[in-house]
Design a protein around this motif. Structure first.
Motif, mmCIF file in Angstrom:
data_model
loop_
_atom_site.group_PDB
_atom_site.id
_atom_site.type_symbol
_atom_site.label_atom_id
_atom_site.label_comp_id
_atom_site.label_asym_id
_atom_site.label_seq_id
_atom_site.Cartn_x
_atom_site.Cartn_y
_atom_site.Cartn_z
ATOM 1 N N THR A 162 43.719 75.079 45.641
ATOM 2 C CA THR A 162 44.490 76.270 46.001
ATOM 3 C C THR A 162 45.977 75.926 46.139
ATOM 4 O O THR A 162 46.851 76.696 45.749
ATOM 5 N N SER A 214 38.727 78.327 50.356
ATOM 6 C CA SER A 214 38.387 79.430 49.460
ATOM 7 C C SER A 214 36.901 79.756 49.551
ATOM 8 O O SER A 214 36.068 78.863 49.684
ATOM 9 N N ASP A 250 41.039 80.092 40.410
ATOM 10 C CA ASP A 250 40.922 79.110 41.491
ATOM 11 C C ASP A 250 39.534 79.288 42.106
ATOM 12 O O ASP A 250 39.255 80.304 42.736
ATOM 13 N N ASP A 282 44.257 82.115 48.588
ATOM 14 C CA ASP A 282 43.377 82.294 49.765
ATOM 15 C C ASP A 282 43.956 83.407 50.631
ATOM 16 O O ASP A 282 44.554 83.146 51.671
HETATM 17 MG MG LIG Z 1 40.692 76.496 47.650
#
Ligand SMILES: [Mg+2]
Ligand SMILES: Nc1nc2c(ncn2[C@@H]2O[C@H](COP(=O)(O)OP(=O)(O)O)[C@@H](O)[C@H]2O)c(=O)[nH]1
Length: 433
Positions: free
Chosen positions: A23, A61, A80, A50
């Motif tokens: 992320t 996440s 992602d 996120d």
């Molecule tokens: Mg992540």
């Protein structure tokens, strides 16, 4: 946003173990790719990827997030994916629609269980893999040990394209083997200063380039012949060998970054654009009727819904990948599975909560649509001419945990049923009996 052509698209997924920095890397890519002008962080709970309240609370996440960056005239679609095994269905969906997986590895820990679990999925789905070694500015990082583990686990096709000059505390320089240059970063990260390789690194960098060229040649007989005849490859032959190797999983390049201080990310974006396959350079996706869709914009339009999400104020969002033709705003389409007539009201390029309206989405691209009536994840939407076409669906992993739920009051049975089916809509790994 400009309408990107098939050759100007790259679709990648960020996968790997939990906490390897996917992320954070996505945030740096979005920053370098001009989508945001300030980088957020996991700790400050303000990354683009996120953004859901459960992710802010847990600081990891939970759902995959579809993102994009624009770089050197290309659009890079980035998914992602969450690292925890609980959410592996999201990884599977992502790997089905991208053309390359970026496996992020934390240089402090080397190969982790999550790395192996994700690797198995890429093998099953036949997705090309690029390894990205992260956390290189951390005092406990070890590039050499991480590379050794990667080769040990995933074989001799793991090929370093870069290495850090001074990893750990004070890390600021990467040798780029392919370019035969040194990339040097100042404290703000971002764009590297491209310099000559220092004398004490020249021999190593050259030897690595020769290995890399040999690895590239091994992917094609005519390249192998050229290599034996001349002892090397021309730039054009090398580029062809690299792409072949990557697409056929005969070569797994390794690049270096420190996502948090934003070192190496500009070079990673350059590599994605210059060397990774475009959507029409990988094997096509089969249809139930036995055809193969190769992301040709001239074919009749057909797209696969690979993810459904529910967003506050927007309702249901359907994420799709176009496998053939072009989809334009206000186009009439048909769901190939349930024959529902669907009008494309609005389409977006999304980056978490950010959305940019799109008028046209061409073969190979990934986008989101809202206000679809009856489409679900894994359905195909087609131009009416080929109304019943069904693109081979994603095979989601089977559920592992079973539980029975019951409404407190039998009068709520119906509501419970409706709620469960909503849940199933956004998570196809849930099965309800
Ligand atoms: Mg992540
Ligand atoms: N030192 C250092 N920390 C990093 C780096 N990249 C990510 N992190 C940290 O690692 C943790 C996990 O990052 P995150 O991006 O959530 O990882 P993900 O689970 O793979 O998405 C966070 O605390 C990040 O700030 C890096 O390059 N260096």
């Amino acid at each position: 946003m400009k309408v990107y052509k098939t050759k100007e698209l790259r679709n990648i997924a960020l996968i790997g173990g939990a906490k390897t920095g996917k992320t954070t890397l996505a945030e740096a890519m979005l920053f370098e790719g001009g989508v945001i002008n300030r980088r957020g962080s996991i700790e400050d709970k303000n990354t683009v990827s996120d953004y859901r309240s459960i992710e802010l609370e847990r600081q990891n996440s939970v759902s995959s997030t579809v993102l994009f960056a624009e770089h050197n005239g290309h659009k890079i679609n980035i998914i992602d994916a969450p690292g925890f095994d609980d959410f592996i269905g999201e990884v599977v969906a992502a790997l089905n629609v991208v053309d390359t997986a970026l496996m992020v590895v934390n240089a402090q820990n080397g190969v982790e269980v999550g790395t192996e679990i994700n690797w198995r999925q890429t093998r099953a789905i036949n997705t090309p893999v690029l390894f990205v070694i992260n956390h290189l500015e951390h005092e406990k990082s070890s590039y050499e040990e991480t590379l050794r583990q990667l080769k040990n686990q995933f074989g001799a096709s793991v090929t370093p394209f870069q290495y850090p000059v001074n990893e750990g505390h004070g890390f600021n320089a990467i040798i780029d083997v392919l370019q035969q240059k040194m990339l040097k970063y100042d404290a703000n990260g971002g764009k590297a200063q491209v310099m000559d390789i220092p004398d004490d690194q020249k021999a190593k960098a050259e030897e690595m380039l020769n290995n890399l060229i040999e690895n590239a040649a091994e992917n094609d007989e005519s390249l192998m012949e050229a290599f034996f005849e001349h002892g090397t490859l021309t730039a054009e032959e090398l580029a062809r060998g690299l792409k072949l190797g990557i697409v056929n999983r005969g070569m797994f390049p390794v690049l270096c970054v420190a996502a948090k201080p934003n070192f190496g990310v500009d070079a990673l974006l350059n590599f994605i654009v210059s060397t990774l396959p475009a959507p029409d350079e990988v094997p096509g996706r089969p249809t139930k009727e036995g055809q193969e869709l190769n992301c040709n914009p001239a074919d009749p339009a057909s797209a696969l819904i690979f993810k459904t999400a529910v967003e506050e104020h927007l309702g249901e969002i359907s994420f799709f990948k176009v496998y053939a033709g072009e989809i334009t705003e206000a186009m009439d389409m048909v769901d190939g599975v349930n024959s529902s007539k669907e009008r494309i009201s609005q389409m977006f390029a999304v980056a978490g909560k950010k959305r940019e309206k799109l008028e046209k989405v061409v073969a190979g691209d990934i986008a989101a649509a809202i206000k679809m009536k009856n489409v679900r994840t894994n359905h195909t939407i087609n131009t009416p001419k080929i109304a019943g076409q069904v693109i081979e669906p994603i095979v989601f992993p089977a559920s592992k945990i079973t539980m029975a739920v019951k409404a407190k009051n039998t009068s709520d049975d119906e509501k419970l049923g409706a709620a469960l089916s909503e849940l199933q809509k956004v998570d196809p790994t849930i099965s309800i009996e």
